[in-house]
Design a protein around this motif. Sequence first.
Motif, mmCIF file in Angstrom:
data_model
loop_
_atom_site.group_PDB
_atom_site.id
_atom_site.type_symbol
_atom_site.label_atom_id
_atom_site.label_comp_id
_atom_site.label_asym_id
_atom_site.label_seq_id
_atom_site.Cartn_x
_atom_site.Cartn_y
_atom_site.Cartn_z
ATOM 1 N N GLY A 284 0.768 -1.151 -0.159
ATOM 2 C CA GLY A 284 -0.034 0.148 -0.058
ATOM 3 C C GLY A 284 0.845 1.388 -0.058
ATOM 4 N N ILE A 285 0.446 2.239 -0.674
ATOM 5 C CA ILE A 285 1.075 3.691 -0.822
ATOM 6 C C ILE A 285 0.209 4.385 -0.355
ATOM 7 C CG2 ILE A 285 2.518 5.108 -2.244
ATOM 8 C CD1 ILE A 285 2.997 2.840 -4.287
ATOM 9 N N ALA A 286 0.632 5.194 0.728
ATOM 10 C CA ALA A 286 -0.385 6.272 1.255
ATOM 11 C C ALA A 286 0.471 7.812 1.378
ATOM 12 C CB ALA A 286 -0.710 5.878 2.870
ATOM 13 N N GLY A 287 -0.439 8.693 1.859
ATOM 14 C CA GLY A 287 0.187 9.975 1.865
ATOM 15 C C GLY A 287 -0.844 11.054 1.641
ATOM 16 N N GLN A 289 -2.825 14.197 -0.348
ATOM 17 C CA GLN A 289 -2.839 14.295 -1.851
ATOM 18 C C GLN A 289 -1.617 15.058 -2.034
ATOM 19 O OE1 GLN A 289 -6.055 16.473 -3.364
ATOM 20 N NE2 GLN A 289 -6.535 14.959 -4.774
ATOM 21 N N GLY A 290 -1.144 14.929 -3.425
ATOM 22 C CA GLY A 290 -0.177 15.766 -4.025
ATOM 23 C C GLY A 290 1.379 15.491 -3.763
ATOM 24 N N HIS A 291 1.434 14.329 -3.106
ATOM 25 C CA HIS A 291 3.038 14.114 -2.562
ATOM 26 C C HIS A 291 3.592 12.939 -3.200
ATOM 27 C CE1 HIS A 291 3.249 16.775 1.041
ATOM 28 N NE2 HIS A 291 2.063 16.635 0.835
ATOM 29 N N GLY A 292 3.305 12.509 -4.499
ATOM 30 C CA GLY A 292 3.891 11.856 -5.470
ATOM 31 C C GLY A 292 3.306 10.276 -5.280
ATOM 32 N N GLN A 293 2.223 10.084 -4.909
ATOM 33 C CA GLN A 293 1.652 8.626 -4.969
ATOM 34 C C GLN A 293 1.566 8.189 -6.235
ATOM 35 O OE1 GLN A 293 1.054 11.102 -2.623
ATOM 36 N NE2 GLN A 293 -0.571 10.359 -1.264
ATOM 37 N N THR A 294 0.554 9.212 -6.867
ATOM 38 C CA THR A 294 -0.182 8.867 -8.151
ATOM 39 C C THR A 294 1.208 8.723 -9.354
ATOM 40 O OG1 THR A 294 -2.211 9.571 -7.674
ATOM 41 C CG2 THR A 294 -1.535 9.539 -10.265
ATOM 42 N N GLU A 295 2.234 9.749 -9.144
ATOM 43 C CA GLU A 295 3.318 9.891 -9.861
ATOM 44 C C GLU A 295 4.076 8.570 -9.942
ATOM 45 O OE1 GLU A 295 1.856 14.079 -9.329
ATOM 46 O OE2 GLU A 295 2.238 12.382 -7.853
ATOM 47 N N LEU A 296 4.359 8.092 -8.876
ATOM 48 C CA LEU A 296 5.106 6.963 -8.619
ATOM 49 C C LEU A 296 4.533 5.724 -9.247
ATOM 50 C CD1 LEU A 296 7.268 4.958 -7.344
ATOM 51 C CD2 LEU A 296 5.825 4.799 -5.233
ATOM 52 N N LEU A 297 3.308 5.470 -9.286
ATOM 53 C CA LEU A 297 2.271 4.436 -10.078
ATOM 54 C C LEU A 297 2.665 4.863 -11.540
ATOM 55 C CD1 LEU A 297 -0.881 3.609 -8.522
ATOM 56 C CD2 LEU A 297 1.435 2.701 -8.096
ATOM 57 N N LYS A 298 2.664 6.020 -12.092
ATOM 58 C CA LYS A 298 2.564 6.432 -13.219
ATOM 59 C C LYS A 298 4.150 6.281 -13.813
ATOM 60 C CE LYS A 298 -1.216 9.653 -14.028
ATOM 61 N NZ LYS A 298 -1.424 11.000 -14.303
ATOM 62 N N ALA A 299 5.291 6.349 -13.160
ATOM 63 C CA ALA A 299 6.344 6.202 -13.595
ATOM 64 C C ALA A 299 6.800 4.671 -13.742
ATOM 65 C CB ALA A 299 7.397 6.612 -12.270
ATOM 66 N N LEU A 300 6.079 3.701 -12.630
ATOM 67 C CA LEU A 300 6.374 2.292 -12.810
ATOM 68 C C LEU A 300 5.660 1.787 -14.082
ATOM 69 C CD1 LEU A 300 5.651 1.112 -9.369
ATOM 70 C CD2 LEU A 300 7.560 1.627 -10.331
ATOM 71 N N ALA A 301 4.453 2.612 -14.591
ATOM 72 C CA ALA A 301 3.606 2.277 -15.673
ATOM 73 C C ALA A 301 4.172 2.838 -17.050
ATOM 74 C CB ALA A 301 2.375 2.453 -15.529
ATOM 75 N N GLY A 302 5.089 3.576 -17.050
ATOM 76 C CA GLY A 302 5.693 4.099 -17.953
ATOM 77 C C GLY A 302 5.347 5.177 -18.580
ATOM 78 N N ILE A 303 3.896 5.629 -17.726
ATOM 79 C CA ILE A 303 3.261 7.178 -18.273
ATOM 80 C C ILE A 303 4.263 8.180 -18.152
ATOM 81 C CG2 ILE A 303 1.397 8.327 -17.982
ATOM 82 C CD1 ILE A 303 0.127 5.607 -17.086
ATOM 83 N N LEU A 304 4.815 8.323 -16.904
ATOM 84 C CA LEU A 304 5.937 9.547 -16.293
ATOM 85 C C LEU A 304 6.980 8.951 -16.639
ATOM 86 C CD1 LEU A 304 5.539 12.230 -15.447
ATOM 87 C CD2 LEU A 304 5.842 10.944 -13.057
ATOM 88 N N PRO A 305 7.943 9.374 -17.892
ATOM 89 C CA PRO A 305 9.212 9.237 -18.006
ATOM 90 C C PRO A 305 10.163 9.518 -16.688
ATOM 91 C CG PRO A 305 8.373 10.565 -19.736
ATOM 92 C CD PRO A 305 7.440 10.443 -18.617
ATOM 93 N N LYS A 306 10.978 8.390 -16.482
ATOM 94 C CA LYS A 306 11.987 8.702 -15.360
ATOM 95 C C LYS A 306 13.270 9.146 -15.686
ATOM 96 C CE LYS A 306 13.317 3.710 -15.736
ATOM 97 N NZ LYS A 306 14.883 3.968 -16.261
ATOM 98 N N ASP A 307 13.881 9.845 -14.807
ATOM 99 C CA ASP A 307 15.308 10.692 -15.153
ATOM 100 C C ASP A 307 16.236 9.515 -14.769
ATOM 101 O OD1 ASP A 307 14.258 13.182 -15.850
ATOM 102 O OD2 ASP A 307 13.915 13.500 -13.735
#
Length: 496
Positions: A284-287, A289-307
Amino acid sequence: MKYILEMKKINKRFGGIQALQDVDFSCFKGEVHALVGENGAGKSTLLKILAGLYQKDSGAISFNGKAVEFKNPQEAQRAGIAMVYQELTLFPDMTVAENIFLNQEPCNRWGLINQSEIKRRVTELITKYNIDLNPDDLVGYLPIAKQQMVEILKILAREPELIIFDEPTSALAKEEVHKLYEIINALKKNEKTIIFISHRFEEVFAIADRITVFKDGKFVATVLTRETNQDMLIRLMVGRPLKDIFPKKLVQATKKIIFEVKNLNVKGKLSDISFQIREGEVLGIAGLQGHGQTELLKALAGILPKDSGDFFIKSKPVSIRNPIDAIQAGIAFVPEDRKTQGLLLNLTVRENIALKSLYLRQILNFILLDKEREFVNRLIKELSIKAHSCEQQTVNLSGGNQQKVVLAKELGIKPRVILFNEPTRGIDVETKQELYYLMRQLANEGSIVIMVSSDLMEIIGMSDKVLVMYEGKISAELTKENISEENIMRGAVGIA
């Protein structure tokens, strides 16, 4: 006390589905009336008839003592009835102010839209209800929670007598939920009548004067909030007590690491994220709103390109630069907004479920329709999706069944990793339980299950391990008896 609204013997059918059967419903002036029931119970259908979006097949409606029949939402609004829909009806390329006064713009003496007057009135509304919005911001760039507040202000600007809220808090964070409570209480003091659909019992008991329960398109009961409790409501909704909402957790995680993230960075969004998942665990990922939870999932799904950063599935490195890489690696993503991000609502259930895995049932680029129907019908049965056939339009399913269609679509690629973003938002308690048990089953069968949720009870009840995020970083990692509301909130505000 006199009724402001009476609906009697309302019937509505969609194809082979009887959505409403001889339903009675009434409201007193100035009350907050909650409408509850499982997904598909008929709540939204009844209120969309009242708001003029649907037409009843039979029955009678009276409002303010007069018989009414609304052919469209405009007629309902002119009569003093307006609805805040669960689905956003905003235009992303228009500003907050333009959306709020769309189709009711004030004009100057030359017949031109008076932009300064619109801005003045919107600023007045924002100030009156103490909402953090800028009239000049483009709606498309706002987070979902702020878009929902724009949707609410759009209705309040019309000053209706009766306001219908259909799951208004499903996209809101705690702070905005409390703001909505304040708005509703202010409206009640001004003798406005509120009808409120919600699957969140804490909201129902916090603001409702009376509660009406629907089941299978029929009226079950209306009760005074102060004379009932959650167990009684659940019994009315499902016909029996609902026990063991969350499945049993792992007794002891194995030492086998099946998924690992090392030093994941996305500039301005995620910083040095590293974690491991062991076989059978639900993460589970908690926090806040707006502290990166959704962005983490999107990075894992390739939607948000990682640096930078590395991913490993069963100790093997996986390169994910885009969503196609993620799909090929067996990573599935169930997004937070099923209607705009997870489904094509005007397509059939079959077309939606088959969409992501078409390549598995093709020969020379021709789709094998018999195999597709067999595949879809199997998933409909396995996930208990309530549809009269696989050819039913997805838009006509209840919220919970739409969510199951999204999950079925993702399961079609035979995923090794399943990412859930707010998986039970806007669905009823029994469908939630079904999804919880399905998620645990997937983990038990070897899939990697990662869940972001703003519902702390959901995080605590489902997770074997919890990562708490603060300002794009992992501020706490909790397991077993350390998973508690207090520890999660400490991490969420950066003091873990």
